[in-house]
Scaffold this motif. Structure first.
Motif, short mmCIF file in Angstrom:
data_model
loop_
_atom_site.label_atom_id
_atom_site.label_comp_id
_atom_site.label_asym_id
_atom_site.label_seq_id
_atom_site.Cartn_x
_atom_site.Cartn_y
_atom_site.Cartn_z
N TYR A 189 0.84 -1.20 -0.06
CA TYR A 189 0.04 0.16 -0.03
C TYR A 189 0.74 1.16 0.08
CZ TYR A 189 -3.61 -3.27 1.47
OH TYR A 189 -4.46 -4.43 1.49
N LYS A 190 0.28 2.31 -0.44
CA LYS A 190 1.21 3.84 -0.64
C LYS A 190 0.82 4.37 0.73
CE LYS A 190 1.53 8.03 -3.10
NZ LYS A 190 0.99 8.82 -4.39
N VAL A 191 1.99 4.34 1.66
CA VAL A 191 1.81 5.01 3.04
C VAL A 191 2.73 6.22 3.14
CG1 VAL A 191 0.80 3.04 3.97
CG2 VAL A 191 3.17 3.19 3.92
N ASP A 192 2.47 6.95 4.04
CA ASP A 192 3.43 7.97 4.23
C ASP A 192 4.43 7.91 5.26
OD1 ASP A 192 1.82 9.76 2.60
OD2 ASP A 192 0.74 10.58 4.32
N VAL A 193 4.05 6.97 6.20
CA VAL A 193 5.08 6.57 7.49
C VAL A 193 6.25 5.38 6.65
CG1 VAL A 193 5.28 5.20 9.63
CG2 VAL A 193 3.29 6.90 9.02
N ASP A 194 7.53 5.86 6.89
CA ASP A 194 8.37 5.12 6.34
C ASP A 194 9.36 4.61 7.53
OD1 ASP A 194 9.76 7.48 6.96
OD2 ASP A 194 10.06 8.02 4.83
N LYS A 195 10.52 4.03 7.18
CA LYS A 195 11.37 3.50 8.11
C LYS A 195 12.22 4.60 8.95
CE LYS A 195 12.34 -0.96 5.77
NZ LYS A 195 13.74 -1.78 5.10
N ASP A 196 12.51 5.60 7.92
CA ASP A 196 12.92 6.72 8.80
C ASP A 196 12.21 7.52 9.63
OD1 ASP A 196 15.13 6.74 7.09
OD2 ASP A 196 14.33 8.04 5.57
N LEU A 197 10.84 7.62 9.73
CA LEU A 197 10.27 8.34 10.69
C LEU A 197 10.23 7.31 11.95
CD1 LEU A 197 8.17 10.27 11.86
CD2 LEU A 197 6.27 9.36 10.42
N ILE A 198 9.78 5.99 11.57
CA ILE A 198 9.65 4.87 12.66
C ILE A 198 10.98 5.07 13.57
CG2 ILE A 198 9.66 2.51 13.11
CD1 ILE A 198 7.60 2.22 11.02
N SER A 199 12.25 4.98 12.80
CA SER A 199 13.41 5.11 13.55
C SER A 199 13.55 6.27 14.28
CB SER A 199 14.66 5.18 12.64
OG SER A 199 16.06 5.30 12.98
N LYS A 200 12.98 7.58 13.92
CA LYS A 200 12.94 8.65 14.82
C LYS A 200 11.88 8.60 15.95
CE LYS A 200 13.94 12.10 11.53
NZ LYS A 200 13.56 13.36 10.69
N LEU A 201 10.77 7.80 15.69
CA LEU A 201 10.13 7.46 17.10
C LEU A 201 10.89 6.56 17.99
CD1 LEU A 201 6.70 6.95 15.06
CD2 LEU A 201 7.45 8.83 16.48
N TYR A 202 11.53 5.72 17.61
CA TYR A 202 12.35 5.09 18.60
C TYR A 202 13.28 5.59 19.30
CZ TYR A 202 11.22 0.01 17.04
OH TYR A 202 10.74 -1.11 17.00
N SER A 203 14.15 6.49 18.59
CA SER A 203 14.97 7.56 19.22
C SER A 203 14.48 8.31 20.31
CB SER A 203 15.70 8.35 18.10
OG SER A 203 16.40 7.69 17.13
N TYR A 204 13.27 9.00 19.94
CA TYR A 204 12.60 9.70 20.98
C TYR A 204 12.07 8.92 22.03
CZ TYR A 204 8.98 13.60 22.25
OH TYR A 204 8.67 14.14 23.04
N LEU A 205 11.71 7.71 21.75
CA LEU A 205 11.11 6.90 23.10
C LEU A 205 12.43 6.84 23.92
CD1 LEU A 205 9.02 5.44 24.30
CD2 LEU A 205 9.81 3.16 23.13
N ASN A 206 13.63 6.68 23.32
CA ASN A 206 14.67 6.39 24.16
C ASN A 206 15.61 7.54 24.75
OD1 ASN A 206 14.47 3.63 23.83
ND2 ASN A 206 15.49 3.62 21.74
N GLU A 207 15.14 8.55 24.58
CA GLU A 207 15.74 9.92 24.76
C GLU A 207 15.53 10.03 26.62
OE1 GLU A 207 14.08 13.21 23.05
OE2 GLU A 207 15.14 13.10 21.23
#
Length: 267
Positions: A249-267
């Motif tokens: 499917y065509k989606v806006d959320v990509d690996k880069d965004l998910i990676s940033k969410l991981y980083s944000y959670l671990n701050e």
């Protein structure tokens, strides 16, 4: 015989006998072959336009079956708690608004429109119900999948932020939204999207054991460590879903965004 069936028959009898009533239809579990002793009874009842001002829904329902409580919920639906603890939902509308039934089609699948018929003196109800039949809306689309991913990110980030602020109750509330969007994505993955709008209904039977375990892992008590773990697990699940569904499917959320969410959670 289920007591709900007695209530349904009582509604039918009262509609036939009451000159104020023009038509009545039922919706919900009993129209889908899923009704049991715990199910609600749910109706749309159409009243003659010139009689609406004189019509008392409270009085009408109380004559169907003894009630303990009747009130309007936040959606404007008249909710009834019958004396046997069965719930009922009633919508009383002027018959001039009977074509509201057309708006039901996009909301889901109606496997047996004939079972929704209760009473009609207008000859309008049956054709409207017949039009609800057939294939339900297509949920497995780019638009829906993208909607679920995008809203997951929004709910997840809000929940993590309020958790860090110390608003654990609010974070737990946001977690229910996170769960909703994950379940919609799981249902797309497993092609069980008939319950798209009510994604937890019949969940124990609708999705795989593995996916059900994933869902359990994103539930929590009102404890900070459990809430934080649920958000972490949610991100893990969405990462896997994104990898699988992102290729279809065509989606806006990509690996880069998910990676940033991981980083944000671990701050």
């Amino acid at each position: 015989m289920l007591i709900q069936n007695k209530i349904i028959q009582s509604v039918r009898d009262k509609c036939i006998a009451d000159e104020f009533v023009s038509a009545c239809m039922m919706y919900g579990s009993f129209t889908k072959g899923e009704g049991d002793q715990y199910s609600d009874v749910e109706f749309y009842i159409f009243i003659e336009d010139d009689k609406m001002e004189k019509f008392s829904s409270r009085h009408w329902v109380s004559e169907v079956y003894p009630i303990h409580l009747i009130f309007y919920n936040e959606f404007g639906t008249e909710v009834v708690i019958f004396s046997n603890m069965i719930r009922g939902e009633f919508h009383f509308l002027p018959v001039s608004k009977i074509e509201i039934i057309k708006s039901f089609k996009p909301t889901g699948l109606f496997p047996d429109p004939g079972s929704m018929y209760i009473y009609d003196s207008t000859e309008q109800l049956k054709p409207l119900l017949d039009d609800l039949g057939g294939v339900g809306p297509d949920r497995m689309t780019d638009e829906n999948v993208n909607f679920a991913f995008n809203n997951f990110v929004n709910a997840w980030l809000m929940g993590v932020n309020v958790m860090r602020r110390g608003e654990l109750a609010r974070s737990l509330e946001a977690l229910t939204l996170v769960q909703r969007y994950i379940l919609q994505l799981i249902r797309v993955k497993e092609n069980t999207v008939e319950r798209w709008l009510n994604s937890t209904k019949n969940l124990e039977e609708d999705i795989s054991t593995e996916s059900y375990k994933d869902y359990v892992s994103i539930t929590s008590k009102l404890k900070e460590n459990e809430i934080e773990l649920a958000y972490k697990n949610a991100l893990n699940i969405v990462e896997a879903l994104n990898e699988m569904l992102g290729s279809l499917y065509k989606v806006d959320v990509d690996k880069d965004l998910i990676s940033k969410l991981y980083s944000y959670l671990n701050e």
